[in-house]
Scaffold this motif. Structure first.
Motif, PDB file in Angstrom:
ATOM      1  N   VAL A 205     -18.532  15.725   0.489  1.00  0.00           N
ATOM      2  CA  VAL A 205     -18.471  15.480  -0.959  1.00  0.00           C
ATOM      3  C   VAL A 205     -17.342  16.276  -1.600  1.00  0.00           C
ATOM      4  N   ILE A 206     -17.214  17.552  -1.242  1.00  0.00           N
ATOM      5  CA  ILE A 206     -16.153  18.389  -1.819  1.00  0.00           C
ATOM      6  C   ILE A 206     -14.772  17.815  -1.501  1.00  0.00           C
ATOM      7  N   LEU A 207     -14.560  17.444  -0.237  1.00  0.00           N
ATOM      8  CA  LEU A 207     -13.247  16.923   0.168  1.00  0.00           C
ATOM      9  C   LEU A 207     -12.946  15.598  -0.506  1.00  0.00           C
ATOM     10  N   TYR A 208     -13.942  14.717  -0.585  1.00  0.00           N
ATOM     11  CA  TYR A 208     -13.671  13.406  -1.175  1.00  0.00           C
ATOM     12  C   TYR A 208     -13.568  13.449  -2.692  1.00  0.00           C
ATOM     13  N   VAL A 209     -14.193  14.432  -3.314  1.00  0.00           N
ATOM     14  CA  VAL A 209     -13.966  14.611  -4.760  1.00  0.00           C
ATOM     15  C   VAL A 209     -12.522  14.975  -5.013  1.00  0.00           C
ATOM     16  N   ARG A 210     -11.995  15.858  -4.160  1.00  0.00           N
ATOM     17  CA  ARG A 210     -10.587  16.242  -4.275  1.00  0.00           C
ATOM     18  C   ARG A 210      -9.667  15.042  -4.016  1.00  0.00           C
ATOM     19  N   VAL A 211      -9.982  14.268  -2.977  1.00  0.00           N
ATOM     20  CA  VAL A 211      -9.187  13.073  -2.671  1.00  0.00           C
ATOM     21  C   VAL A 211      -9.252  12.083  -3.822  1.00  0.00           C
ATOM     22  N   PHE A 212     -10.426  11.918  -4.413  1.00  0.00           N
ATOM     23  CA  PHE A 212     -10.595  11.001  -5.542  1.00  0.00           C
ATOM     24  C   PHE A 212      -9.755  11.447  -6.736  1.00  0.00           C
ATOM     25  N   MET A 213      -9.727  12.749  -6.985  1.00  0.00           N
ATOM     26  CA  MET A 213      -8.933  13.270  -8.104  1.00  0.00           C
ATOM     27  C   MET A 213      -7.448  12.977  -7.898  1.00  0.00           C
ATOM     28  N   VAL A 214      -6.982  13.154  -6.657  1.00  0.00           N
ATOM     29  CA  VAL A 214      -5.577  12.866  -6.356  1.00  0.00           C
ATOM     30  C   VAL A 214      -5.303  11.368  -6.502  1.00  0.00           C
ATOM     31  N   ALA A 215      -6.243  10.544  -6.050  1.00  0.00           N
ATOM     32  CA  ALA A 215      -6.074   9.092  -6.151  1.00  0.00           C
ATOM     33  C   ALA A 215      -5.996   8.651  -7.613  1.00  0.00           C
ATOM     34  N   SER A 217      -4.990  10.540 -10.133  1.00  0.00           N
ATOM     35  CA  SER A 217      -3.704  11.011 -10.648  1.00  0.00           C
ATOM     36  C   SER A 217      -2.570  10.095 -10.223  1.00  0.00           C
ATOM     37  N   GLN A 218      -2.624   9.643  -8.983  1.00  0.00           N
ATOM     38  CA  GLN A 218      -1.593   8.739  -8.468  1.00  0.00           C
ATOM     39  C   GLN A 218      -1.625   7.409  -9.218  1.00  0.00           C
ATOM     40  N   ALA A 219      -2.834   6.882  -9.451  1.00  0.00           N
ATOM     41  CA  ALA A 219      -2.962   5.610 -10.158  1.00  0.00           C
ATOM     42  C   ALA A 219      -2.432   5.717 -11.584  1.00  0.00           C
ATOM     43  N   GLN A 220      -2.737   6.826 -12.256  1.00  0.00           N
ATOM     44  CA  GLN A 220      -2.247   7.031 -13.612  1.00  0.00           C
ATOM     45  C   GLN A 220      -0.731   7.142 -13.632  1.00  0.00           C
ATOM     46  N   ALA A 221      -0.196   7.812 -12.623  1.00  0.00           N
ATOM     47  CA  ALA A 221       1.259   7.966 -12.553  1.00  0.00           C
ATOM     48  C   ALA A 221       1.945   6.621 -12.347  1.00  0.00           C
ATOM     49  N   VAL A 226       5.714   6.631 -13.302  1.00  0.00           N
ATOM     50  CA  VAL A 226       6.202   7.922 -12.835  1.00  0.00           C
ATOM     51  C   VAL A 226       6.326   7.857 -11.323  1.00  0.00           C
ATOM     52  N   THR A 227       7.450   8.251 -10.807  1.00  0.00           N
ATOM     53  CA  THR A 227       7.669   8.144  -9.365  1.00  0.00           C
ATOM     54  C   THR A 227       7.220   9.377  -8.602  1.00  0.00           C
ATOM     55  N   MET A 228       7.098  10.490  -9.309  1.00  0.00           N
ATOM     56  CA  MET A 228       6.666  11.708  -8.627  1.00  0.00           C
ATOM     57  C   MET A 228       5.480  12.285  -9.361  1.00  0.00           C
ATOM     58  N   VAL A 229       4.397  12.519  -8.662  1.00  0.00           N
ATOM     59  CA  VAL A 229       3.171  13.026  -9.270  1.00  0.00           C
ATOM     60  C   VAL A 229       3.105  14.521  -9.041  1.00  0.00           C
ATOM     61  N   THR A 230       2.821  15.241 -10.108  1.00  0.00           N
ATOM     62  CA  THR A 230       2.704  16.692  -9.961  1.00  0.00           C
ATOM     63  C   THR A 230       1.279  17.031  -9.550  1.00  0.00           C
ATOM     64  N   LEU A 231       1.123  17.347  -8.280  1.00  0.00           N
ATOM     65  CA  LEU A 231      -0.172  17.707  -7.742  1.00  0.00           C
ATOM     66  C   LEU A 231      -0.108  19.144  -7.258  1.00  0.00           C
ATOM     67  N   GLN A 232      -1.205  19.621  -6.754  1.00  0.00           N
ATOM     68  CA  GLN A 232      -1.241  20.977  -6.240  1.00  0.00           C
ATOM     69  C   GLN A 232      -0.232  21.146  -5.119  1.00  0.00           C
ATOM     70  N   SER A 233      -0.079  20.086  -4.316  1.00  0.00           N
ATOM     71  CA  SER A 233       0.881  20.142  -3.214  1.00  0.00           C
ATOM     72  C   SER A 233       2.305  19.824  -3.667  1.00  0.00           C
ATOM     73  N   SER A 234       2.433  19.359  -4.963  1.00  0.00           N
ATOM     74  CA  SER A 234       3.736  19.026  -5.546  1.00  0.00           C
ATOM     75  C   SER A 234       4.473  17.971  -4.736  1.00  0.00           C
ATOM     76  N   GLN A 235       3.731  17.044  -4.149  1.00  0.00           N
ATOM     77  CA  GLN A 235       4.341  15.981  -3.353  1.00  0.00           C
ATOM     78  C   GLN A 235       3.770  14.646  -3.767  1.00  0.00           C
ATOM     79  N   LYS A 236       4.560  13.601  -3.553  1.00  0.00           N
ATOM     80  CA  LYS A 236       4.081  12.249  -3.831  1.00  0.00           C
ATOM     81  C   LYS A 236       3.206  11.771  -2.686  1.00  0.00           C
ATOM     82  N   VAL A 237       2.090  11.180  -3.028  1.00  0.00           N
ATOM     83  CA  VAL A 237       1.160  10.704  -2.019  1.00  0.00           C
ATOM     84  C   VAL A 237       1.540   9.289  -1.603  1.00  0.00           C
TER      85      VAL A 237
END
Length: 327
Positions: A205-215, A217-221, A226-237
């Motif tokens: 659950v913890i890991l997939y909540v994090r994955v869902f949050m990134v997903a 953010s990517q969808a909103q971008a 927006v071509t580059m999403v600012t995430l914790q890893s600072s990389q585009k997924v």
């Protein structure tokens, strides 16, 4: 000539020392046999197709697919557990204590390995989505295979220790002839729920909540161009990684829906049920997850549908077929 009472016994010639069978109408008994046989055959067949597909086609030899292969092997084993359940459909076990031990151990080890594999799948998707730049170096085929071996070895060792008395003394806990009874110490039962359900589910659950949050953010971008999403890893997924995460997310959700009732019941009331109908329901729901996983692949993975066509058309028997680009 048998009396009506003797007809209700698993072993009429043993009298009162025999267990009593569950009395059903002939039509109901035939229906149950047909349903369970169908589920067993379908579970074995579909998971065998997954095993053949990933094993045969080299293009599918990726860490994620190796984890799916491990899940398919565990689900394939559960298909044979369904076969043993058919023998218990009338409440009588005729295969002897040795096969009872094998049936119980196979069920526990295969489902436990399945849980462990789903945890590994969640970790794989977490790294792929949240740290894509380092995924290729962190998650390799060799590491995935080592994790799979450790998962299966750990599951086998844990349940062999937990069922030690049962394995060493088969049939000792049977209250009557024709029973396949398992006795596990309450402490061992609680430890099993914690290690096989609570801790793995928490991690998933913890890991997939994090994955869902990134997903999200990517969808909103993408919606805002927006071509580059600012995430914790600072990389585009990678979009393909997100798509894979969503597909495997469906597998995880179905997994939780099928297993939660069984472990909740185990934690609250021992073996989880106050009557045989409830027991059959939670057990069947627990095992039917092994049938649903390959069904999910059929709808979510185009490569699996292509592989199925190749298997049934016997194209995999052709020379060089393993090198085909199935993706």
């Amino acid at each position: 000539m048998r009396t009506p009472d003797e007809d209700e016994l698993c072993y009429p010639h043993l009298g009162n020392s025999s267990c009593r069978r569950i009395v059903r109408s002939h039509s109901a008994s035939v229906l149950f046999h047909i349903i369970l046989s169908f589920i067993s055959v379908l579970t074995v067949t579909l998971n065998l197709l997954v095993i053949i597909s990933i094993s045969h086609f080299k293009k599918l030899h990726t860490p994620t697919n190796f984890l799916l292969l491990s899940l398919a092997v565990s689900d394939f084993s559960v298909g044979f557990v369904w076969v043993f359940m058919i023998f218990l459909i009338n409440g009588c076990w005729f295969l002897g204590p040795g096969w009872c031990v094998f049936y119980v151990a196979l069920g526990f080890i295969s489902t436990s390995a399945s849980v462990g594999t789903v945890v590994l799948i969640s970790v794989d998707r977490y790294v792929a989505v949240c740290d894509p730049m380092h995924y290729q170096t962190k998650v390799t085929n060799n590491r995935a295979q080592i994790c799979i071996v450790l998962c299966w070895a750990g599951s086998a060792l844990f349940h062999c220790l937990r069922l030690n008395n049962f394995i060493e003394n088969p049939g000792e806990f049977d209250s009557c002839a024709g029973e396949c009874a398992v006795y596990v110490l309450p402490v061992a039962r609680i430890v099993n729920v914690v290690l096989s359900f609570i801790i793995p589910v928490t991690i998933i659950v913890i890991l997939y909540v994090r994955v869902f949050m990134v997903a999200v953010s990517q969808a909103q971008a993408m919606r805002s161009h927006v071509t580059m999403v600012t995430l914790q890893s600072s990389q585009k997924v990678n979009r393909s990684e997100l798509k894979a995460a969503r597909a495997l997310g469906v597998v995880v959700v179905v997994f939780l829906m099928c297993l939660t009732p069984f472990y909740f019941a185990t934690l609250t009331t021992g073996l989880g049920v106050k009557n045989i109908s409830s027991y059959i329901f939670v057990i069947c729901l627990f095992y039917v997850n092994s049938l649903l996983n390959p069904v999910i692949y059929v709808f979510l993975y185009p490569w699996f549908r292509k592989c199925v066509k190749c298997v049934f058309s016997l194209q995999i028997l052709k020379s060089g077929s393993s090198e085909a680009n199935i993706l």
